[in-house]
Structures are given as structure tokens and as C-alpha cells.
Write an enzyme that holds these catalytic residues in place. Structure first.
Site, PDB file in Angstrom:
ATOM      1  N   CYS A  38      51.851  23.039  37.860  1.00 20.22           N
ATOM      2  CA  CYS A  38      52.183  21.730  37.282  1.00 20.22           C
ATOM      3  C   CYS A  38      51.353  20.635  37.919  1.00 20.22           C
ATOM      4  O   CYS A  38      51.097  19.619  37.294  1.00 20.22           O
ATOM      5  CB  CYS A  38      53.668  21.454  37.441  1.00 20.22           C
ATOM      6  SG  CYS A  38      54.208  21.518  39.153  1.00 20.22           S
ATOM      7  N   GLU A  71      61.999  18.232  36.739  1.00 18.37           N
ATOM      8  CA  GLU A  71      60.633  18.379  37.264  1.00 18.37           C
ATOM      9  C   GLU A  71      59.798  18.919  36.112  1.00 18.37           C
ATOM     10  O   GLU A  71      59.907  20.098  35.769  1.00 18.37           O
ATOM     11  CB  GLU A  71      60.615  19.365  38.444  1.00 18.37           C
ATOM     12  CG  GLU A  71      61.437  18.928  39.650  1.00 18.37           C
ATOM     13  CD  GLU A  71      60.773  17.843  40.467  1.00 18.37           C
ATOM     14  OE1 GLU A  71      59.663  17.392  40.112  1.00 18.37           O
ATOM     15  OE2 GLU A  71      61.372  17.425  41.472  1.00 18.37           O
ATOM     16  N   ASN A 131      55.848  29.891  36.293  1.00 20.78           N
ATOM     17  CA  ASN A 131      54.532  29.823  36.955  1.00 20.78           C
ATOM     18  C   ASN A 131      54.603  30.071  38.460  1.00 20.78           C
ATOM     19  O   ASN A 131      53.703  30.696  39.017  1.00 20.78           O
ATOM     20  CB  ASN A 131      53.808  28.514  36.611  1.00 20.78           C
ATOM     21  CG  ASN A 131      54.581  27.288  37.027  1.00 20.78           C
ATOM     22  OD1 ASN A 131      55.807  27.295  37.079  1.00 20.78           O
ATOM     23  ND2 ASN A 131      53.868  26.217  37.318  1.00 20.78           N
TER      24      ASN A 131
HETATM   25  P1  NAD Z   1      59.805  25.853  29.619  1.00 20.18           P
HETATM   26  O1  NAD Z   1      60.230  24.428  29.431  1.00 20.18           O
HETATM   27  O2  NAD Z   1      59.346  26.604  28.449  1.00 20.18           O
HETATM   28  O3  NAD Z   1      61.001  26.721  30.242  1.00 20.18           O
HETATM   29  C1  NAD Z   1      61.585  26.399  31.477  1.00 20.18           C
HETATM   30  C2  NAD Z   1      62.981  27.001  31.524  1.00 20.18           C
HETATM   31  O4  NAD Z   1      63.813  26.350  30.574  1.00 20.18           O
HETATM   32  C3  NAD Z   1      63.045  28.473  31.203  1.00 20.18           C
HETATM   33  O5  NAD Z   1      63.949  29.099  32.098  1.00 20.18           O
HETATM   34  C4  NAD Z   1      63.605  28.478  29.788  1.00 20.18           C
HETATM   35  O6  NAD Z   1      64.305  29.658  29.432  1.00 20.18           O
HETATM   36  C5  NAD Z   1      64.539  27.312  29.833  1.00 20.18           C
HETATM   37  N1  NAD Z   1      64.880  26.725  28.536  1.00 20.18           N
HETATM   38  C6  NAD Z   1      64.193  26.803  27.368  1.00 20.18           C
HETATM   39  N2  NAD Z   1      64.846  26.095  26.399  1.00 20.18           N
HETATM   40  C7  NAD Z   1      65.944  25.570  26.984  1.00 20.18           C
HETATM   41  C8  NAD Z   1      66.998  24.716  26.524  1.00 20.18           C
HETATM   42  N3  NAD Z   1      67.045  24.272  25.261  1.00 20.18           N
HETATM   43  N4  NAD Z   1      67.961  24.353  27.392  1.00 20.18           N
HETATM   44  C9  NAD Z   1      67.919  24.779  28.678  1.00 20.18           C
HETATM   45  N5  NAD Z   1      66.944  25.578  29.180  1.00 20.18           N
HETATM   46  C10 NAD Z   1      65.973  25.970  28.338  1.00 20.18           C
HETATM   47  O7  NAD Z   1      58.714  25.807  30.781  1.00 20.18           O
HETATM   48  P2  NAD Z   1      57.818  27.019  31.298  1.00 20.18           P
HETATM   49  O8  NAD Z   1      56.838  27.329  30.227  1.00 20.18           O
HETATM   50  O9  NAD Z   1      58.689  28.079  31.844  1.00 20.18           O
HETATM   51  O10 NAD Z   1      57.074  26.343  32.534  1.00 20.18           O
HETATM   52  C11 NAD Z   1      55.866  25.664  32.412  1.00 20.18           C
HETATM   53  C12 NAD Z   1      56.115  24.169  32.397  1.00 20.18           C
HETATM   54  O11 NAD Z   1      56.838  23.784  33.552  1.00 20.18           O
HETATM   55  C13 NAD Z   1      54.830  23.380  32.442  1.00 20.18           C
HETATM   56  O12 NAD Z   1      54.945  22.265  31.596  1.00 20.18           O
HETATM   57  C14 NAD Z   1      54.761  22.922  33.884  1.00 20.18           C
HETATM   58  O13 NAD Z   1      54.003  21.772  34.114  1.00 20.18           O
HETATM   59  C15 NAD Z   1      56.205  22.696  34.189  1.00 20.18           C
HETATM   60  N6  NAD Z   1      56.433  22.745  35.623  1.00 20.18           N
HETATM   61  C16 NAD Z   1      56.782  21.596  36.299  1.00 20.18           C
HETATM   62  C17 NAD Z   1      56.944  21.626  37.675  1.00 20.18           C
HETATM   63  C18 NAD Z   1      57.318  20.411  38.470  1.00 20.18           C
HETATM   64  O14 NAD Z   1      57.756  20.567  39.602  1.00 20.18           O
HETATM   65  N7  NAD Z   1      57.180  19.201  37.951  1.00 20.18           N
HETATM   66  C19 NAD Z   1      56.753  22.820  38.352  1.00 20.18           C
HETATM   67  C20 NAD Z   1      56.381  23.951  37.634  1.00 20.18           C
HETATM   68  C21 NAD Z   1      56.244  23.911  36.269  1.00 20.18           C
END
Ligand code: NAD
Length: 508
Positions: free
Chosen positions: A269, A235, A139
Site C-alpha cells: 500500500c 487503512e 498483500n
Molecule cells: P479488499 O478491499 O479487496 O479486501 C480486503 C478485505 O475486505 C478482505 O478480507 C475482503 O474479504 C474483505 N471484504 C470485501 N468486501 C467486504 C465487505 N463488503 N465488507 C467487509 N469486508 C469485505 O482489499 P485487498 O485486495 O485484499 O487488499 C489490497 C488493498 O488494500 C489495496 O488497495 C491496498 O492499498 C490496501 N492496503 C492498505 C494498507 C494500509 O495500511 N493503508 C495496507 C495494505 C493494503
């Protein structure tokens, strides 16, 4: 066999714009080994040398700012003005913050040595961890990657980065900025791929995993990290409440709600995901929000007409938004603005949407929607607003809107969230001195601030004897009167009241 590749699209046109290798475990482990070799040099530089390198990388980034922004917009569908502020500016400003304050934050610190003050010097030392694994989301693919990367590097670590498979080219670009912008081009290794590649990185013997993403994946990362006792910074997602109280400036609150819910097409987020307005202001707030939402302009990053928001980024996320809206309507919600895809614009454009008559039986009030949707609930008073705001498994950001600073602080204290804004929203992330992170399901640990830098360090505790006498009182052979002496001393020091201390001294 040809190695597997992952294609990436421009979500505002749905055109394929490139592909990257889907890396396997061996490739991830090789990247970690290279980062470990780089750490042997980078970890020994003093803070001033590291700062100079990171400032050079920032110069390099700013010299190429249009190309950086173009790459971000191409893979996310967000607009240039959004990308330059929320991705590049905040990164430049974070580097500025640690360049100015990082040295003091990493300085060794004396700690009070209590009863041993006369004979010992006690202090703590901040040392780098080694290789930090960074796994980032789509995002804000630049700033949410650069934040942990830059922080880890300032603390003296090297990094292996696994960017989201939805926006991998931005991740590759981050690697290139370090490769070409600094004399230490090997301090950031980029491994591309999907969830399996991320999982391999968690298990590859890195000293810490900094993960930003969904709660569901965060749980998997923590479980996998437990196998090797690798520490994690998580996060995760949010369902951030906005409380508009009866003494609020309704005009400002309406504008804030619309910006907080719709910027980055709601894929933030810390977006405003639910509004609780007291009965006194509800009608006025809803009508102002409706007017503001209708005025929001949508379009592609390179469109001819000016726009406020771009397209969504990830096709399955649009399905989630549609599912949440359909579920809400079925349970009695009313759509006042928007509610559907913008077929005329193509791509992943979704209308800014305002819903009323919503309640906590609906997914739209319980689960992260992560799209341009603003549901508003009428509540009787502040107490009900707080009860509903806290009725959530999430606890990332939140905001309270009121005409009274004192009331704002009181409500901020009662909100179960890692971060609170009073009469504003989202802006806390733009203040790098403020630690950022979640409570409850929204995460573990903190980014930004001294806390964020210390997350990237191991703390070594050191105690030095001052006088090097032949022996200490507690060493062998145990002195004959050791028990009565220590008993008296313990009571003398810690029993409250002068007469009690005197009794301890005389009677033991
Ligand atoms: P996601 O959890 O689908 O993926 C995040 C990352 O994790 C990607 O690089 C993905 O390839 C990797 N991943 C997937 N499966 C994995 C595994 N089993 N082990 C290790 N890595 C793995 O999240 P997204 O859809 O990319 O992002 C959106 C989410 O992120 C939303 O829930 C949003 O709220 C959250 N977010 C949180 C913050 C924060 O600072 N708290 C900031 C931005 C986004």
C-alpha cells in the site's frame, strides 16, 4: 447440503493448496459471542498479565518461524527474505514496542481542570472496547493481520478476525498461534470467507472494526458500520509519490525507487507508485533506475537461483497492472524496462517495469496499480513536483529526496499525505512508535504508536470533587447575585488587558 468452501492457491505455481469454509452470518455471530465471553476474562487482566501472554505467543511464533514463513510464501508467492522481514520481524518488533511502552500509554492521565483546579480532580482512563473485528488484506497477510490483532489485545480487547479469502490459511495460522501459544487460547476467533463474511462481521455488534484493504471496500465497510454506529479504523490504498529534487543523491534515489516500487512485487500500500524528478536530475535518475531495474532478479520462493522478488499474489491484480500499462502506452508512454508477464516462470510473475513519458491523463498516474511498475515524470522544479504529487485522491505515504534537511522538512510539510520519508521510502512502517495512516481517500484513524493503542480504547473521563462541601455555587436555589457575579468573573478571567479586567471588576 455441504457447506460452501473457498479454495486457495499458490500464486507462484497456480496449484490449489487448501480450502476453508465460507462462513455465513450465523457462524460470524457465534464467533463474536465466543469472543465476548473471552473478553469477560481477558479484559479484566492487568497489563502485565496480558503482556506476558503476548510475549508467549511471540515465543511460540519464533519457535515456528520457518513454518510461518513457508505458509506466508505459499499463499502470496513472496520470497522468504521478504516474508521474514516485512511480516514476522515487524510483528515481533511491534509486540516488543507495546510490551515496553504500552503500560505507560494506557495509564490514566490527569488533565488540567482550569478554574476548577482547586476543587476538582479531572482525569481520563483508557478502557478496552470489548470485541474488535479485524478484516485484513492479502498483500501482507501476516503483519497486516497481526498489527491490529496484537494492538487490540494489548489494550484488553478480544478479536474476531476475517482474513482475506485470497490468503485465508495465513489467517487460520494466526488463530492457531494464539490458540496454542497462550493460556488464553480463545482471545482470537477466526472466521473465514469472502466479502459477505466480512460484511456480516461489520454488522455483528463488535465494538470496533479495523479494516485494511481497498478504498472501494473501505467505503462499503464504513457505510455498513454506520447502520449500527460501529466505529471504524480504515487503512486504505495509496498512490504514493516520490519527489526527487535537483540537489538529491541520484544514486541513492534510484536504488530507493527500485526497491520501493518492486518489493513484494509492488503489492504494497505504501509502494513508490509514481516518481517526479526535476529536469536537472531526470536523465541521470532514469538511466540509473533502468540499470537497477534490469538487475532485479525474479523467481519463486523455493527456486534454485537467488531472487529479489517473487510472483504477484492475486490473479485479478495482474489484469489491473496490464490494463494500466496498456492505457499508458496508448496515451503516449514509453516502456524502458519490462512491461509484461514472465511466461517462462509460470504463475503470476510480472516483470519489473519502468515507464516514462507518462502524465496525469493516464490511469497509471491516477489509480492504484499495486504491481511492479515505476512511472517517472520530468518536472520543471520543486513547485511542480509538489503540485502533481498532491494532485491525487490518495494520501498515504510519500517521499522527498534532497541534499538539504531543511528543504526535506519544508516539502514534507507541504505533502498531502499521512506519512512522509525524507531520503528513504516505506521504512516508516517499520518504526512502530510512529503513528501510521492516511489522509484523503487513504483512510481514517491510525495504527502503531500511542495513537494506534488508543484507537483500541474507549476514553472514560472522570472528575472527582475534592472537598464534598454541602453545595456548589451553581446549584439550586440560584443565588440572587448569580448573574452579575458570573458576568464579572467571566470578564475578569477572559478579557485581555489589566485595565479591562479592572473595569470588569468595578463596573461589571
Ligand atoms: P479488499 O478491499 O479487496 O479486501 C480486503 C478485505 O475486505 C478482505 O478480507 C475482503 O474479504 C474483505 N471484504 C470485501 N468486501 C467486504 C465487505 N463488503 N465488507 C467487509 N469486508 C469485505 O482489499 P485487498 O485486495 O485484499 O487488499 C489490497 C488493498 O488494500 C489495496 O488497495 C491496498 O492499498 C490496501 N492496503 C492498505 C494498507 C494500509 O495500511 N493503508 C495496507 C495494505 C493494503
Amino acid at each position: 447440503m455441504t457447506p460452501a468452501r473457498i479454495e486457495t492457491i499458490n500464486p507462484s505455481t497456480l496449484q490449489t493448496i487448501g480450502s476453508v469454509p465460507d462462513m455465513d452470518e450465523a457462524q460470524v455471530r457465534q464467533a463474536v459471542q465466543r469472543a465476548r465471553a473471552a473478553f469477560r476474562i481477558w479484559g479484566r487482566l492487568d497489563f502485565g498479565e496480558r503482556r506476558e501472554q503476548l510475549l508467549q505467543v511471540r515465543d511460540h511464533m519464533l519457535d515456528r518461524i520457518d513454518a510461518v514463513v513457508d505458509q506466508i510464501c505459499a499463499e502470496t508467492g513472496k520470497l522468504r527474505n521478504e516474508a521474514v522481514f516485512t511480516e514476522v520481524f515487524v510483528t515481533a518488533d511491534l509486540i516488543e514496542f507495546y510490551a515496553r511502552h504500552g503500560k505507560a500509554m494506557l495509564r490514566s492521565r490527569r488533565v488540567p481542570a482550569g478554574i476548577f483546579t482547586a476543587t476538582k480532580r479531572a482525569y481520563k482512563v483508557y478502557e478496552p472496547l470489548g470485541v474488535v473485528g479485524v478484516i485484513s488484506p492479502w498483500n501482507y497477510p501476516f503483519s497486516l493481520t497481526m498489527t491490529p490483532v496484537v494492538t487490540a489485545l494489548f489494550a484488553g480487547n478480544t478479536v474476531v478476525l476475517k482474513p482475506s479469502e485470497v490468503t485465508p490459511l495465513v489467517g487460520v495460522l494466526v488463530g492457531e498461534l494464539f490458540a496454542h501459544g497462550s493460556q488464553y487460547g480463545d482471545v482470537v476467533e477466526v472466521v473465514t470467507g469472502g466479502g459477505a463474511t466480512g460484511s456480516h462481521l461489520v454488522g455483528a455488534g463488535v465494538q470496533k472494526v479495523c479494516f485494511t484493504g481497498s478504498v472501494a471496500t473501505g467505503r462499503k465497510v464504513m457505510a455498513k458500520a454506520a447502520e449500527t454506529l460501529t466505529p471504524v479504523l480504515l487503512e486504505l490504498g495509496g498512490k504514493d509519490p516520490m519527489l526527487v529534487l535537483d540537489d538529491a543523491d541520484v544514486g541513492r534515489a534510484a536504488k530507493g525507487a527500485v526497491w520501493g516500487a518492486f518489493s513484494n512485487a509492488g503489492q504494497t500500500c505504501i509502494a513508490v507508485e509514481r516518481v517526479y524528478a526535476t529536469a536537472h536530475v531526470y536523465d541521470d535518475l532514469v538511466s540509473k533506475i533502468v540499470a537497477e531495474a534490469r538487475a532485479v532478479r525474479q523467481g519463486p520462493p523455493d527456486g534454485a537461483a537467488p531472487a529479489d522478488i517473487g510472483s504477484m499474489t492475486f490473479p485479478p491484480q495482474v489484469d489491473i497492472v496490464e490494463r494500466h500499462i496498456a492505457d499508458a502506452i496508448e496515451k503516449g508512454a514509453k516502456v524502458l524496462v519490462g512491461g509484461k508477464r514472465r511466461a517462462d516462470l509460470g504463475g503470476l510473475f510480472f516483470e519489473p517495469t519502468v515507464l516514462v513519458d507518462v502524465d496525469h491523463s493516464m490511469a497509471i498516474m491516477r489509480e492504484e496499480t499495486f504491481g511492479p511498475v515505476l512511472p517517472i515524470v520530468k518536472v520543471a522544479n520543486e513547485a511542480e513536483a509538489l503540485r502533481l504529487a498532491n494532485d491525487s485522491p490518495y494520501g498515504l505515504n510519500s517521499s522527498v529526496w534532497t541534499g538539504s534537511d531543511e528543504r526535506g522538512r519544508r516539502v514534507a510539510g507541504a505533502l498531502e499525505a499521512g506519512n512522509v520519508c525524507v531520503n528513504d521510502c516505506l521504512i516508516n512502517y517499520g518504526i512502530p512508535g510512529l503513528p501510521f495512516g492516511g489522509v484523503k481517500d487513504s483512510g481514517v484513524g491510525r495504527a502503531h504508536g500511542a495513537e494506534g493503542l488508543h484507537e483500541m480504547c474507549r476514553i472514560k473521563s472522570v472528575v472527582e470533587d475534592r472537598f464534598r462541601l454541602p453545595r456548589e455555587i451553581q446549584w439550586y436555589p440560584t443565588p440572587r447575585l448569580s448573574y452579575p457575579l458570573f458576568k464579572r468573573l467571566t470578564k475578569l478571567l477572559y478579557r485581555r488587558g489589566a485595565s479591562n479586567k479592572l473595569k470588569a471588576l468595578i463596573r461589571g
